[in-house]
Write a protein that holds these residues in place. Sequence first.
Motif, mmCIF file in Angstrom:
data_model
loop_
_atom_site.group_PDB
_atom_site.id
_atom_site.type_symbol
_atom_site.label_atom_id
_atom_site.label_comp_id
_atom_site.label_asym_id
_atom_site.label_seq_id
_atom_site.Cartn_x
_atom_site.Cartn_y
_atom_site.Cartn_z
ATOM 1 N N GLY A 85 0.883 8.077 -5.945
ATOM 2 C CA GLY A 85 -0.061 8.916 -5.304
ATOM 3 C C GLY A 85 0.335 10.376 -5.288
ATOM 4 N N VAL A 86 1.635 10.404 -4.215
ATOM 5 C CA VAL A 86 2.058 11.619 -4.008
ATOM 6 C C VAL A 86 2.657 12.374 -5.012
ATOM 7 N N PRO A 87 3.134 11.962 -6.074
ATOM 8 C CA PRO A 87 3.981 12.847 -7.055
ATOM 9 C C PRO A 87 2.832 13.535 -7.985
ATOM 10 N N ASN A 88 1.668 12.780 -7.950
ATOM 11 C CA ASN A 88 0.430 13.633 -8.474
ATOM 12 C C ASN A 88 -0.246 14.293 -7.675
ATOM 13 N N ALA A 89 0.132 14.722 -6.223
ATOM 14 C CA ALA A 89 -0.806 15.478 -5.525
ATOM 15 C C ALA A 89 -0.613 17.183 -6.058
ATOM 16 N N GLN A 142 11.893 12.778 -5.919
ATOM 17 C CA GLN A 142 12.234 12.205 -4.888
ATOM 18 C C GLN A 142 11.145 10.939 -4.462
ATOM 19 N N TYR A 143 9.980 11.286 -4.700
ATOM 20 C CA TYR A 143 9.068 10.315 -4.311
ATOM 21 C C TYR A 143 8.847 9.128 -5.187
ATOM 22 N N VAL A 144 9.179 9.277 -6.482
ATOM 23 C CA VAL A 144 9.124 8.508 -7.572
ATOM 24 C C VAL A 144 10.101 7.224 -7.259
ATOM 25 N N ILE A 145 11.618 7.899 -7.105
ATOM 26 C CA ILE A 145 12.802 6.967 -6.646
ATOM 27 C C ILE A 145 12.346 6.108 -5.304
ATOM 28 N N CYS A 146 11.802 6.880 -4.335
ATOM 29 C CA CYS A 146 11.418 5.973 -2.928
ATOM 30 C C CYS A 146 10.265 4.947 -3.363
ATOM 31 N N GLY A 147 9.365 5.341 -4.039
ATOM 32 C CA GLY A 147 8.312 4.409 -4.517
ATOM 33 C C GLY A 147 8.637 2.957 -5.109
ATOM 34 N N ILE A 148 9.565 3.296 -6.124
ATOM 35 C CA ILE A 148 10.212 2.014 -6.913
ATOM 36 C C ILE A 148 11.090 1.476 -5.742
ATOM 37 N N ILE A 156 0.849 -1.103 -0.069
ATOM 38 C CA ILE A 156 -0.066 0.062 -0.058
ATOM 39 C C ILE A 156 0.762 1.255 0.024
ATOM 40 N N VAL A 157 2.047 1.394 0.693
ATOM 41 C CA VAL A 157 2.653 2.355 1.028
ATOM 42 C C VAL A 157 3.595 2.778 -0.190
ATOM 43 N N GLY A 158 3.909 1.726 -0.861
ATOM 44 C CA GLY A 158 4.813 1.638 -2.040
ATOM 45 C C GLY A 158 3.833 2.410 -3.299
ATOM 46 N N LEU A 159 2.761 1.978 -3.441
ATOM 47 C CA LEU A 159 1.841 2.136 -4.395
ATOM 48 C C LEU A 159 1.748 4.006 -4.372
ATOM 49 N N PHE A 199 -4.123 19.822 0.067
ATOM 50 C CA PHE A 199 -5.195 19.001 0.714
ATOM 51 C C PHE A 199 -4.785 17.445 0.348
ATOM 52 N N VAL A 200 -4.670 17.347 -1.011
ATOM 53 C CA VAL A 200 -4.191 16.028 -1.709
ATOM 54 C C VAL A 200 -3.136 15.309 -0.986
ATOM 55 N N TYR A 201 -2.009 16.103 -0.929
ATOM 56 C CA TYR A 201 -0.801 15.785 -0.070
ATOM 57 C C TYR A 201 -0.980 15.216 1.124
ATOM 58 N N GLY A 202 -1.916 16.154 2.023
ATOM 59 C CA GLY A 202 -1.891 15.879 3.294
ATOM 60 C C GLY A 202 -2.791 14.342 3.425
ATOM 61 N N ILE A 203 -3.823 14.057 2.541
ATOM 62 C CA ILE A 203 -4.686 12.864 2.681
ATOM 63 C C ILE A 203 -3.673 11.687 2.407
ATOM 64 N N GLU A 204 -2.741 11.778 1.315
ATOM 65 C CA GLU A 204 -1.731 10.855 1.073
ATOM 66 C C GLU A 204 -0.787 10.468 2.137
ATOM 67 N N TYR A 205 -0.324 11.665 2.713
ATOM 68 C CA TYR A 205 0.549 11.422 3.839
ATOM 69 C C TYR A 205 -0.094 10.803 5.194
ATOM 70 N N GLY A 206 -1.248 11.007 5.216
ATOM 71 C CA GLY A 206 -2.127 10.286 6.482
ATOM 72 C C GLY A 206 -2.238 9.044 6.088
ATOM 73 N N ALA A 207 -2.479 8.409 4.991
ATOM 74 C CA ALA A 207 -2.510 7.051 4.614
ATOM 75 C C ALA A 207 -1.308 6.530 4.769
#
Length: 511
Positions: free
Chosen positions: A116-120, A192-198, A108-111, A124-132
């Motif tokens: 998710g986050v790079p397209n925030a 940075q989020y793309v590298i991290c997610g991979i 879930i976190v990887g996806l 508000f959207v950034y905050g929702i995804e950080y909360g998840a």
Amino acid sequence: MASQPVSGGAQHPGFFAGVFDRQLSHYPDTGARRMHLLLVVAITVALYYELYVGGGVATLILGQLQMPFGYFVTILALGNLIGAFASLLAGLSDRFGRANLVVYGLLIVGLITLFGVPNAHTKFVYGIEYGAVAFVEGIILVATPALIRDFSPQVGRATAMAFWTIGPVLGSLIVSLVTTYSLPIYQTWQSQYVICGIIGLVVFLVAFFFLRELAPALRDQLMVSERDRVLIEAKAKGLDIEASLRNPWGQMMHLDIIGSAFGVSVLLFFYYTAVAFGTIYLVTVFGFSIAKANSLANWSWGTNAIALVVGGVLSDKLRVRKPFMLLGGLGGAVMIILFLQQAGQHPPFSTLVLLSCGQSIFIAFAYATWMASFTETVEARNPALTATGLAIWGWLLRMVVTACFFCLPLVIKSVNPLITAPYYLAAYHQALAAHTTPPPALLAQLGVIQAAAAAAPGEWRTWYWICVAGIVIFLASIFIMRGRWSPQAAKADELAHDAAVQRELALLSGR
């Protein structure tokens, strides 16, 4: 003595069978046990890298998403609040197991991190995804140290827990290293989020195929050394698991557990400040670039990782935890006091590196040995409820950090003007270059920036004094925990335990 497999798990599950039935019915030998421990550490590193990646590019996120500092802090605080209650849910892993919570949490976190986050495009959207992400982190905060405890006897526990505590530290170190070397190339916070997610999804695949856990009848017992292995497997056949899990919260609600969990939570005030706001502090108070701020972090987190292992090994060798916690707390307080005195001065980069590294060494000694001592304190109450005890710690830690984040903007009010200063200064210099008079609103904002620059050092010094107070509380909590101060007394306890094990084995074998 021969032993039969414990019900509830495969004795030697095949590769694909192990994906669906992750329980081990026999305590693994040393080599396999170490591989499981290393995998749990790698999982922890990946998760905290994903949780902390935003801190390395915080100034860029605030600028691009037009996010006020107070809004950013609120996101972090609410994320920790969500994680706090997720930690309580993770206490159910005493009954339902730990491995699947970890594996699918990683997915879930990887996806979210990769897609998710790079397209925030809004705060508000950034905050929702950080909360998840924070919700899943709250669960894995409990499940991974529980796995470490399951696979590590008390003799060697501090070293094992030291490697677990490396997870958050190496996560921070990877953030600063990757940001230092890749941000000048890609120049966006999203990269940075793309590298991290991979990286996170790669670790998920490894965990999906290889992560295992002990069957409940094995993990629900106290294991002091590997010499206990035969006795534990023998006793597991007749263990009443339901009885040991009855009224779990009531069994854990004691001063030694709650007080020590609160103590370590306030000890980590400085750590969480550095993780979330270290870049902001160095940029706004000392005028560092993002690259230079992350370079300082490289030194600090790298030193911390090494010190965690050294502290754990020394603690296991001497068989005591409390002297290391005391030394670490006292030394950490001294280093923070010296560090806070630099605000408002113009110290050389090397001075800040030395102070940051010194603080990292002392707090590492305190925290690694505290983790070992805390799990041993929980085991003294009921070894079957390790995850429940860790859930209480996780909840308290996240609640304290939430309060920390909510309080920080009340003390430090100068960040917003200083974060936006480059834009206003550029407009001012542009007006001068064009030989025009800067508008009154711009001149007023420059005045606000100047006042903020003057106030910032004092505000940060006040905050770091609060961090010192947290260490004082931690030092007081050491005395309510389980464990010896004297290596000689600890060695005598170990010998007495070995003798008791031999007596029990003799009774079980009918000799």
